[in-house]
Enzyme design. Structure first.
Site, PDB file in Angstrom:
ATOM      1  N   TYR A  71      61.397  55.824  25.149  1.00  0.00           N
ATOM      2  CA  TYR A  71      60.472  55.204  24.840  1.00  0.00           C
ATOM      3  C   TYR A  71      60.446  53.554  25.046  1.00  0.00           C
ATOM      4  O   TYR A  71      59.694  52.856  25.510  1.00  0.00           O
ATOM      5  CB  TYR A  71      59.670  56.275  24.904  1.00  0.00           C
ATOM      6  CG  TYR A  71      58.215  55.525  24.941  1.00  0.00           C
ATOM      7  CD1 TYR A  71      57.880  56.294  26.302  1.00  0.00           C
ATOM      8  CD2 TYR A  71      57.556  55.046  24.300  1.00  0.00           C
ATOM      9  CE1 TYR A  71      56.341  55.493  26.650  1.00  0.00           C
ATOM     10  CE2 TYR A  71      56.285  54.516  24.842  1.00  0.00           C
ATOM     11  CZ  TYR A  71      55.352  55.158  26.533  1.00  0.00           C
ATOM     12  OH  TYR A  71      54.542  54.132  26.361  1.00  0.00           O
ATOM     13  N   PHE A 123      50.273  35.354  50.056  1.00  0.00           N
ATOM     14  CA  PHE A 123      51.004  36.708  50.337  1.00  0.00           C
ATOM     15  C   PHE A 123      49.995  38.129  49.912  1.00  0.00           C
ATOM     16  O   PHE A 123      49.203  37.382  48.987  1.00  0.00           O
ATOM     17  CB  PHE A 123      52.341  37.051  50.002  1.00  0.00           C
ATOM     18  CG  PHE A 123      53.037  39.081  49.989  1.00  0.00           C
ATOM     19  CD1 PHE A 123      53.363  38.810  50.834  1.00  0.00           C
ATOM     20  CD2 PHE A 123      52.534  39.629  49.129  1.00  0.00           C
ATOM     21  CE1 PHE A 123      53.950  40.612  51.496  1.00  0.00           C
ATOM     22  CE2 PHE A 123      52.892  41.406  49.327  1.00  0.00           C
ATOM     23  CZ  PHE A 123      53.650  41.415  50.558  1.00  0.00           C
ATOM     24  N   THR A 124      50.416  39.055  50.834  1.00  0.00           N
ATOM     25  CA  THR A 124      48.455  40.069  50.621  1.00  0.00           C
ATOM     26  C   THR A 124      47.857  40.523  49.269  1.00  0.00           C
ATOM     27  O   THR A 124      47.255  40.441  48.776  1.00  0.00           O
ATOM     28  CB  THR A 124      48.798  41.002  51.397  1.00  0.00           C
ATOM     29  OG1 THR A 124      50.096  42.588  50.269  1.00  0.00           O
ATOM     30  CG2 THR A 124      48.970  40.838  53.170  1.00  0.00           C
ATOM     31  N   ASP A 214      56.614  32.652  43.277  1.00  0.00           N
ATOM     32  CA  ASP A 214      57.464  34.458  43.687  1.00  0.00           C
ATOM     33  C   ASP A 214      58.501  34.307  44.326  1.00  0.00           C
ATOM     34  O   ASP A 214      58.824  33.415  45.171  1.00  0.00           O
ATOM     35  CB  ASP A 214      56.167  34.705  44.859  1.00  0.00           C
ATOM     36  CG  ASP A 214      56.703  35.837  45.333  1.00  0.00           C
ATOM     37  OD1 ASP A 214      56.991  36.547  44.696  1.00  0.00           O
ATOM     38  OD2 ASP A 214      55.353  36.741  45.729  1.00  0.00           O
ATOM     39  N   LYS A 257      63.922  43.226  46.306  1.00  0.00           N
ATOM     40  CA  LYS A 257      63.787  42.209  47.166  1.00  0.00           C
ATOM     41  C   LYS A 257      65.012  42.347  47.128  1.00  0.00           C
ATOM     42  O   LYS A 257      66.424  43.142  47.349  1.00  0.00           O
ATOM     43  CB  LYS A 257      63.208  41.482  48.048  1.00  0.00           C
ATOM     44  CG  LYS A 257      61.412  42.253  48.885  1.00  0.00           C
ATOM     45  CD  LYS A 257      60.234  42.526  48.177  1.00  0.00           C
ATOM     46  CE  LYS A 257      59.792  42.483  48.695  1.00  0.00           C
ATOM     47  NZ  LYS A 257      58.014  43.162  48.131  1.00  0.00           N
ATOM     48  N   ARG A 381      51.924  41.575  61.200  1.00  0.00           N
ATOM     49  CA  ARG A 381      51.888  40.687  60.277  1.00  0.00           C
ATOM     50  C   ARG A 381      51.061  39.926  61.179  1.00  0.00           C
ATOM     51  O   ARG A 381      51.400  38.513  61.744  1.00  0.00           O
ATOM     52  CB  ARG A 381      52.754  40.090  59.477  1.00  0.00           C
ATOM     53  CG  ARG A 381      53.550  40.538  58.952  1.00  0.00           C
ATOM     54  CD  ARG A 381      53.699  41.119  57.502  1.00  0.00           C
ATOM     55  NE  ARG A 381      52.398  41.934  57.046  1.00  0.00           N
ATOM     56  CZ  ARG A 381      52.109  42.332  55.709  1.00  0.00           C
ATOM     57  NH1 ARG A 381      53.335  42.079  54.124  1.00  0.00           N
ATOM     58  NH2 ARG A 381      51.121  43.411  55.035  1.00  0.00           N
ATOM     59  N   PHE A 448      46.047  47.080  56.261  1.00  0.00           N
ATOM     60  CA  PHE A 448      46.487  47.581  57.103  1.00  0.00           C
ATOM     61  C   PHE A 448      47.318  48.988  56.794  1.00  0.00           C
ATOM     62  O   PHE A 448      47.915  49.437  57.923  1.00  0.00           O
ATOM     63  CB  PHE A 448      47.774  46.513  56.903  1.00  0.00           C
ATOM     64  CG  PHE A 448      48.330  45.389  55.980  1.00  0.00           C
ATOM     65  CD1 PHE A 448      47.827  44.887  54.665  1.00  0.00           C
ATOM     66  CD2 PHE A 448      49.106  46.234  55.064  1.00  0.00           C
ATOM     67  CE1 PHE A 448      47.760  44.368  53.926  1.00  0.00           C
ATOM     68  CE2 PHE A 448      49.533  45.650  54.013  1.00  0.00           C
ATOM     69  CZ  PHE A 448      48.688  44.814  53.035  1.00  0.00           C
TER      70      PHE A 448
HETATM   71  N1  F0G Z   1      55.354  38.728  46.489  1.00  0.00           N
HETATM   72  C1  F0G Z   1      56.450  38.613  47.988  1.00  0.00           C
HETATM   73  C2  F0G Z   1      56.638  37.896  48.948  1.00  0.00           C
HETATM   74  C3  F0G Z   1      55.986  40.479  49.257  1.00  0.00           C
HETATM   75  O1  F0G Z   1      56.715  40.262  50.406  1.00  0.00           O
HETATM   76  C4  F0G Z   1      56.349  40.947  48.314  1.00  0.00           C
HETATM   77  C5  F0G Z   1      56.053  42.650  48.634  1.00  0.00           C
HETATM   78  C6  F0G Z   1      55.676  40.861  46.849  1.00  0.00           C
HETATM   79  C7  F0G Z   1      55.259  40.265  46.365  1.00  0.00           C
HETATM   80  C8  F0G Z   1      54.860  42.245  45.585  1.00  0.00           C
HETATM   81  O2  F0G Z   1      55.628  43.144  45.869  1.00  0.00           O
HETATM   82  O3  F0G Z   1      56.301  44.808  46.948  1.00  0.00           O
HETATM   83  O4  F0G Z   1      57.125  44.763  44.133  1.00  0.00           O
HETATM   84  O5  F0G Z   1      54.488  44.550  45.127  1.00  0.00           O
HETATM   85  N2  F0G Z   1      56.435  42.745  50.144  1.00  0.00           N
HETATM   86  C9  F0G Z   1      56.214  43.456  50.779  1.00  0.00           C
HETATM   87  C10 F0G Z   1      56.726  43.265  52.457  1.00  0.00           C
HETATM   88  C11 F0G Z   1      55.260  44.561  50.934  1.00  0.00           C
HETATM   89  O6  F0G Z   1      57.462  44.834  53.391  1.00  0.00           O
HETATM   90  O7  F0G Z   1      56.745  42.220  52.335  1.00  0.00           O
HETATM   91  P1  F0G Z   1      55.449  44.585  45.266  1.00  0.00           P
END
Ligand code: F0G
Length: 456
Positions: A71, A123-124, A214, A257, A381, A448
C-alpha cells in the site's frame, strides 16, 4: 524506397469478431448510433482510440509479475519515478490513475475563478477540469490548425502574438499556466516545433507564467521534430524528448498513450512547493503518493513502457503506420486532415458529407456509417465532442468536423490498415446515401460519451 514492416513479431493473438451486415445494423441501433456505446465484441477493427489500447511487450508482461502491491512505499513506484525522471527529466513525480487524474490535481491547485488558461487547442477532459475550477480556456494555437487542408510541418504551434495579446489583456496574474499539448490531439495529432516550445517558455518566463505540457503523445511529437526540424535529423528521439521537457515547468501525462500501457498516468513538476501541495491532494483523489490509483504491476509495466517508447525503430514504424493509412486515403481523394498526424487519421466530415449541416451531426453519422460498412469503429470529433457554451447554452461549433480513426500502438498490422482504407473509400463512393442524425439523449457534461442518436 525499400519496404519496411512492423518492428515486432506476434507472440499472442486475440481473434477478432466479424459480424455480418444485419448484425452490425442491430448493434448500431442498440448503441444509439454512438460508437462509444458499441460492445467491443461487435467491433472488427477498433480505431475508437489509441488510449489504453496499446499492446504490451513480452518484457512488460513479465514486469507485471514483479509488481510490488504494498500500500505504501511500493518498490514498483520507485522504478516508475526513476523512469520518468530519467526520460522526461522532471524533479518531482506523482502517480495518477490516468491523465485526467493529473489534470484534476493541476487544475485544482492552480486555476482560480476568473483565471484564463491558454492552450494550443482544447482537449475535452483538460478543458473540463479548467472550467470546473472557474477558469476560462483560451485557444492560442495558430489559425492554420483550424484549417484541415493547410500543410504545415508544425501545425500544433502556439501563435505567440495571440498569447502576448492575452497576457496584455488580462494580465499575467490571471494566467496560472499555459497548457501546451505535444502533439495536439484535436488538431489531428499535429506536432509543436522545438523552436516554438523554446519561444513559448521564454515568453512565459518573462511574465512569471508556468508552462505545463500535456505530454500525452510527446514521443510522437519528438519523432516529428527528428523528421522535420533543422538540426535534429541525427539526434535520437530520447534526446529530443529531454530537450522538449527542458522548456517547461511540469506536465500532466496520460500513460495510456505514449507510455505503452493500458492504464496509468502522472503529474510531474520541478517546483517543490507545488509538489508538496500535490502530495496533499493526491491522497484525496487518487491514493498514496506511491501508487496514485495504479496497482504495483501497472507501475512496473509503465516504467518498462517508458523505456521502450523512446526506441527509434518503434516510434518510426508507429508514425509511418498511421501515414501508410493516410496516404492511401489521400491517393483516393478522400478529404482528411493534412498533413497526417501522429496517432490518427481524421476524416473531414464537412467535405465528406457536404449535403449535411453541422447540426445534423455529420461526423457522428459518418462514424456510424463506417461501422455499418465494415465493423471498423471510429470516433466523432466535432460538434458533439465540443459540447455547449457554458454561458449561452448554445452548441460550441468547432470549425473542424471530424471522424477520428485512431491507431492503437503495436496492435494492428499494415494489412488491417488496408482493410480500413478499402472501407472508407467504398463509403466515399456512396457518400450521398449517408443520412444525418438527431440527438435523442444529451448528457450535461462530456456528452459525446453517452449521447444517443437516431437517423433523421
Ligand atoms: N490529454 C490528451 C491530449 C488526451 O488525448 C487525453 C485522452 C487526455 C489528456 C486524458 O487522458 O484519458 O488518460 O484521462 N485522450 C483519449 C482519446 C481519451 O481517445 O483521445 P486520460
Amino acid at each position: 524506397e525499400r519496404r519496411t514492416a512492423e518492428p515486432y513479431k506476434i507472440k499472442t493473438v486475440e481473434p477478432l469478431a466479424m459480424l455480418d451486415e444485419n448484425e452490425r445494423k442491430e448493434a448500431l441501433e442498440k448503441a444509439g448510433y454512438n460508437t462509444f456505446l458499441l460492445n467491443s465484441q461487435d467491433v472488427y477493427i477498433d480505431l475508437l482510440t489509441d488510449s489504453g489500447t496499446n499492446a504490451m511487450s513480452d518484457k512488460q508482461w513479465s514486469a507485471l509479475m514483479m509488481g510490488d502491491e504494498a500500500y505504501a512505499g511500493s518498490k514498483s513506484w520507485y522504478k516508475l519515478e526513476e523512469a520518468v525522471r530519467e526520460i522526461y527529466g522532471y524533479k518531482y513525480v506523482l502517480p495518477t490513475h490516468q491523465g485526467r487524474g493529473a489534470e484534476n490535481l493541476l487544475s485544482q491547485m492552480k486555476v482560480n475563478p476568473g483565471d484564463y488558461v491558454p492552450g494550443n487547442m482544447y482537449f475535452t477532459t483538460t478543458r473540463a477540469h479548467q472550467e470546473m475550477n472557474g477558469g476560462t480556456f483560451v485557444d492560442v494555437i495558430i489559425d492554420e490548425a483550424h484549417d484541415s487542408q493547410v500543410e504545415l510541418d508544425f501545425k500544433g504551434n502556439v501563435d505567440l502574438d495571440k498569447l502576448k495579446r492575452l497576457i496584455d489583456e488580462v494580465g499575467a496574474d490571471k494566467i496560472p499556466y499555459v497548457c501546451l499539448a505535444v502533439t495536439v490531439n484535436m488538431a489531428g495529432g499535429q506536432p509543436v516545433s522545438m523552436k516554438n516550445m523554446r519561444d513559448v517558455y521564454e515568453l512565459c518566463q518573462q511574465h512569471g507564467i508556468d508552462v505545463m505540457y500535456d505530454a500525452t503523445r510527446c514521443v510522437e511529437n519528438a519523432y516529428f521534430i527528428q523528421e522535420r526540424e533543422a538540426g535534429y535529423a541525427d539526434v535520437p528521439v530520447k534526446k529530443i524528448l529531454k530537450e522538449m521537457f527542458s522548456y517547461s515547468d511540469g506536465c500532466t501525462m496520460s500513460g495510456k498513450k505514449d507510455c505503452l500501457v493500458n492504464i496509468g498516468g502522472f503529474l510531474a513538476m520541478n517546483d517543490e512547493d507545488l509538489y508538496t501541495r500535490s502530495r496533499e491532494l493526491v491522497v484525496v483523489y487518487e491514493g498514496m503518493p506511491t501508487y496514485g490509483g495504479m496497482a504495483g504491476r501497472d507501475m512496473e509495466a509503465m516504467a518498462q513502457g517508458i523505456y521502450e517508447s523512446v526506441d527509434d525503430n518503434y516510434i518510426k514504424h508507429r508514425i509511418h503506420q498511421v501515414r501508410y493509412l493516410g496516404d492511401q486515403l489521400i491517393e483516393a481523394g478522400i478529404p482528411i486532415v493534412r498533413p497526417v498526424g501522429g496517432h490518427a487519421i481524421f476524416l473531414d466530415a464537412r467535405e465528406f458529407l457536404p449535403h449535411l449541416e453541422q447540426e445534423q451531426f455529420a461526423s457522428q453519422a459518418l462514424a456510424a456509417a463506417l461501422y455499418l460498412d465494415s465493423g471498423v469503429r471510429s470516433m466523432e470529433r466535432g460538434i458533439v465532442s465540443a459540447g455547449r457554451n457554458k454561458e449561452t447554452g448554445e452548441h460550441n461549433r468547432p470549425k473542424l468536423e471530424m471522424v477520428r480513426l485512431t491507431i492503437p500502438r503495436r496492435v494492428y498490422t499494415d494489412n488491417h490498415m488496408d482493410v480500413v482504407a478499402d472501407s472508407v473509400i467504398s463509403l466515399y463512393e456512396k457518400r450521398d446515401q449517408i443520412q444525418g442524425l438527431k440527438m435523442d439523449y444529451e448528457p450535461p457534461t462530456l456528452r459525446f460519451f453517452n449521447a444517443r442518436f437516431s437517423p433523421l
